[in-house]
Design a protein around this motif. Sequence first.
Motif, PDB file in Angstrom:
ATOM      1  N   GLU A 154      26.048   6.812  -0.102  1.00 42.75           N
ATOM      2  CA  GLU A 154      25.435   5.544   0.312  1.00 42.75           C
ATOM      3  C   GLU A 154      25.366   5.470   1.839  1.00 42.75           C
ATOM      4  N   LYS A 155      26.398   5.977   2.505  1.00 38.21           N
ATOM      5  CA  LYS A 155      26.445   5.962   3.972  1.00 38.21           C
ATOM      6  C   LYS A 155      25.288   6.766   4.558  1.00 38.21           C
ATOM      7  N   THR A 156      25.042   7.948   4.007  1.00 36.27           N
ATOM      8  CA  THR A 156      23.941   8.792   4.492  1.00 36.27           C
ATOM      9  C   THR A 156      22.598   8.129   4.235  1.00 36.27           C
ATOM     10  N   ALA A 157      22.422   7.541   3.052  1.00 36.80           N
ATOM     11  CA  ALA A 157      21.170   6.866   2.724  1.00 36.80           C
ATOM     12  C   ALA A 157      20.918   5.701   3.673  1.00 36.80           C
ATOM     13  N   THR A 158      21.971   4.934   3.970  1.00 35.30           N
ATOM     14  CA  THR A 158      21.846   3.794   4.890  1.00 35.30           C
ATOM     15  C   THR A 158      21.453   4.266   6.281  1.00 35.30           C
ATOM     16  N   ARG A 159      22.076   5.350   6.746  1.00 35.63           N
ATOM     17  CA  ARG A 159      21.755   5.893   8.068  1.00 35.63           C
ATOM     18  C   ARG A 159      20.303   6.359   8.130  1.00 35.63           C
ATOM     19  N   ASN A 160      19.822   6.976   7.055  1.00 33.82           N
ATOM     20  CA  ASN A 160      18.421   7.417   7.024  1.00 33.82           C
ATOM     21  C   ASN A 160      17.464   6.236   7.066  1.00 33.82           C
ATOM     22  N   VAL A 161      17.830   5.124   6.420  1.00 37.45           N
ATOM     23  CA  VAL A 161      17.008   3.913   6.475  1.00 37.45           C
ATOM     24  C   VAL A 161      16.946   3.384   7.905  1.00 37.45           C
ATOM     25  N   GLU A 162      18.107   3.308   8.556  1.00 40.22           N
ATOM     26  CA  GLU A 162      18.155   2.809   9.939  1.00 40.22           C
ATOM     27  C   GLU A 162      17.302   3.669  10.870  1.00 40.22           C
ATOM     28  N   ASN A 163      17.485   4.977  10.790  1.00 42.60           N
ATOM     29  CA  ASN A 163      16.714   5.883  11.649  1.00 42.60           C
ATOM     30  C   ASN A 163      15.224   5.822  11.324  1.00 42.60           C
ATOM     31  N   GLY A 164      14.908   5.688  10.040  1.00 41.90           N
ATOM     32  CA  GLY A 164      13.506   5.604   9.633  1.00 41.90           C
ATOM     33  C   GLY A 164      12.813   4.380  10.196  1.00 41.90           C
ATOM     34  N   ILE A 165      13.506   3.238  10.198  1.00 39.89           N
ATOM     35  CA  ILE A 165      12.927   2.004  10.741  1.00 39.89           C
ATOM     36  C   ILE A 165      12.658   2.153  12.243  1.00 39.89           C
ATOM     37  N   LYS A 166      13.627   2.707  12.961  1.00 39.16           N
ATOM     38  CA  LYS A 166      13.447   2.895  14.411  1.00 39.16           C
ATOM     39  C   LYS A 166      12.248   3.798  14.713  1.00 39.16           C
ATOM     40  N   LEU A 167      12.150   4.909  13.978  1.00 37.57           N
ATOM     41  CA  LEU A 167      11.038   5.820  14.209  1.00 37.57           C
ATOM     42  C   LEU A 167       9.721   5.252  13.702  1.00 37.57           C
ATOM     43  N   GLY A 168       9.775   4.459  12.623  1.00 34.90           N
ATOM     44  CA  GLY A 168       8.566   3.812  12.113  1.00 34.90           C
ATOM     45  C   GLY A 168       7.948   2.889  13.150  1.00 34.90           C
ATOM     46  N   LEU A 169       8.802   2.135  13.857  1.00 40.13           N
ATOM     47  CA  LEU A 169       8.318   1.246  14.913  1.00 40.13           C
ATOM     48  C   LEU A 169       7.753   2.065  16.086  1.00 40.13           C
ATOM     49  N   LYS A 170       8.406   3.182  16.379  1.00 41.59           N
ATOM     50  CA  LYS A 170       7.931   4.048  17.464  1.00 41.59           C
ATOM     51  C   LYS A 170       6.561   4.625  17.137  1.00 41.59           C
ATOM     52  N   VAL A 171       6.357   4.999  15.875  1.00 41.11           N
ATOM     53  CA  VAL A 171       5.068   5.550  15.447  1.00 41.11           C
ATOM     54  C   VAL A 171       3.962   4.505  15.568  1.00 41.11           C
TER      55      VAL A 171
END
Length: 234
Positions: free
Chosen positions: A82-99
């Motif tokens: 769950e920790k890894t999945a949560t971290r991937n969500v956080e990183n994905g949101i940051k990069l999604g905004l950057k894109v």
Amino acid sequence: MHSNFKKYFKSQFKKVLYLFIGIVILFILVPVGLWGYQRYQDNHTKPQVTDENGHPQTAILHRNQTPNGKKRKKVPIKSVSEKTATRNVENGIKLGLKVISSNKITAGQNINISNLNKKDTKQLYRSFQNGSVVQQFNDIVNYSTPKGYVQWGDAGSKSADTSMKTPKPGDEYVLDGGDIHLTSSNVENYFFKVNLTYHAGDQPQRTIPLKLTVNRIAGQVTNVKRIGEVKINN
């Protein structure tokens, strides 16, 4: 004398023959027995799934069809935490905004990921299953308009002066905060609720509730959905 020698020779020959047969049988039965025991061990020992540190890891029992139409068997598949999945969500949101910012596009326009550097691209695909899911994120979160405002009413009428300011394509999208909660899970997926707080350009903060589905095997977001109204934080 000749007769006694003949009997003695036959007796010794039988002993040698029996010994030879015994040795042959021993060389055949022992390997066969060891092979059978190894097969038994392989079929009755459950594999232990561990992480890179040797610690027991959560395993999903995934059904696969064996060759030749034989009975289905359960195969342990490694699941991300769950920790890894949560971290991937956080990183994905940051990069999604950057894109969104770097693409200089409005909601609904096609995302182009090729302008990211190699590091960001690698992280993006660690967080999102494919470009289509990144496109889902853009279509929900992006609220830029071509001219930087939305206008209501018919052109030339008195009601045409009703308008709302928006970001323009290329304005920076900034993550201001929010929270991520695991709401449920099943054999294949984690389901997260995300209250995403962000702004673009000089616009006020806004909070948008999202539901993100994360595949438990790959740890990637496979679906993004808005589940409530957007709140403007004036």
